[in-house]
Design a protein around this motif. Structure first.
Motif, PDB file in Angstrom:
ATOM      1  N   ILE A   1       0.842  -1.185   0.091  1.00  0.00           N
ATOM      2  CA  ILE A   1       0.022   0.037   0.076  1.00  0.00           C
ATOM      3  C   ILE A   1       0.817   1.239  -0.057  1.00  0.00           C
ATOM      4  CG2 ILE A   1      -1.647   1.155   1.408  1.00  0.00           C
ATOM      5  CD1 ILE A   1      -2.769  -1.451   2.161  1.00  0.00           C
TER       6      ILE A   1
ATOM      7  N   GLY B   1      -0.941  -2.899  -6.020  1.00  0.00           N
ATOM      8  CA  GLY B   1      -1.940  -3.264  -5.317  1.00  0.00           C
ATOM      9  C   GLY B   1      -2.955  -4.479  -5.800  1.00  0.00           C
TER      10      GLY B   1
ATOM     11  N   VAL C   1      -7.207  -3.437   2.348  1.00  0.00           N
ATOM     12  CA  VAL C   1      -6.544  -2.276   1.957  1.00  0.00           C
ATOM     13  C   VAL C   1      -7.103  -1.060   3.151  1.00  0.00           C
ATOM     14  CG1 VAL C   1      -6.488  -0.426   0.135  1.00  0.00           C
ATOM     15  CG2 VAL C   1      -6.006  -2.750  -0.289  1.00  0.00           C
TER      16      VAL C   1
END
Length: 154
Positions: free
Chosen positions: A35, A57, A65
């Motif tokens: 992230i 990602g 996330v």
């Protein structure tokens, strides 16, 4: 996690991430590094769907996330920008990048970084000094978000 995404982070950023997460009693995980890597590679503040679509990602779960962004924000690594749009946007904390401000579209929620001009910075500093004299409040840092309509919405 596939493809060693954490290797993308610079050594200095990896060290900062590690230090701040430890201070917050959190662990460094591959997902958190991915992230941070996605935010580091982004040219502007991004939404969770944009993080998930980014090369770093891909393969992450949306719920992961979201949870990890909360941890990264609490550790002082990520800044969340709330807009009138459907999604909040995220970027690395300013002390990890460079001082800047934001243009925020009140219609579509687009957020764009703009450099901190010397004139604006002087005006903000002068205003902060006046506020300190009259209230005793001591400014540690500032953010300027200009809200309006982007070129596509105006």
């Amino acid at each position: 996690m596939p493809d060693g995404r954490s290797a993308v982070l610079s050594r200095g950023l990896r060290d900062t991430v590690s230090t701040r997460l430890r201070r917050a009693n959190q662990r460094v995980t591959a997902n958190r590094q991915a992230i941070v890597g996605a935010l580091s590679a982004a040219a502007r503040p991004v939404t969770i769907p944009e993080i998930l679509e980014s090369p770093r990602g891909r393969g992450l779960a949306q719920s992961s996330v979201y949870r990890n962004l909360v941890v990264l924000e609490e550790a002082g690594l990520v800044h969340r920008i709330v807009t009138d749009g459907e999604f909040a946007r995220y970027e690395l904390a300013e002390d990890l990048t460079e001082h800047h401000h934001h243009l925020i579209c009140a219609n579509c929620g687009m957020v764009e970084d703009v450099p901190a001009s010397a004139g604006l910075e002087q005006s903000v500093e002068t205003a902060a000094e006046q506020i300190a004299r009259s209230t005793g409040f001591r400014t540690q840092r500032h953010r300027v978000d200009l809200v309006g309509l982007c070129a596509g919405c105006s």
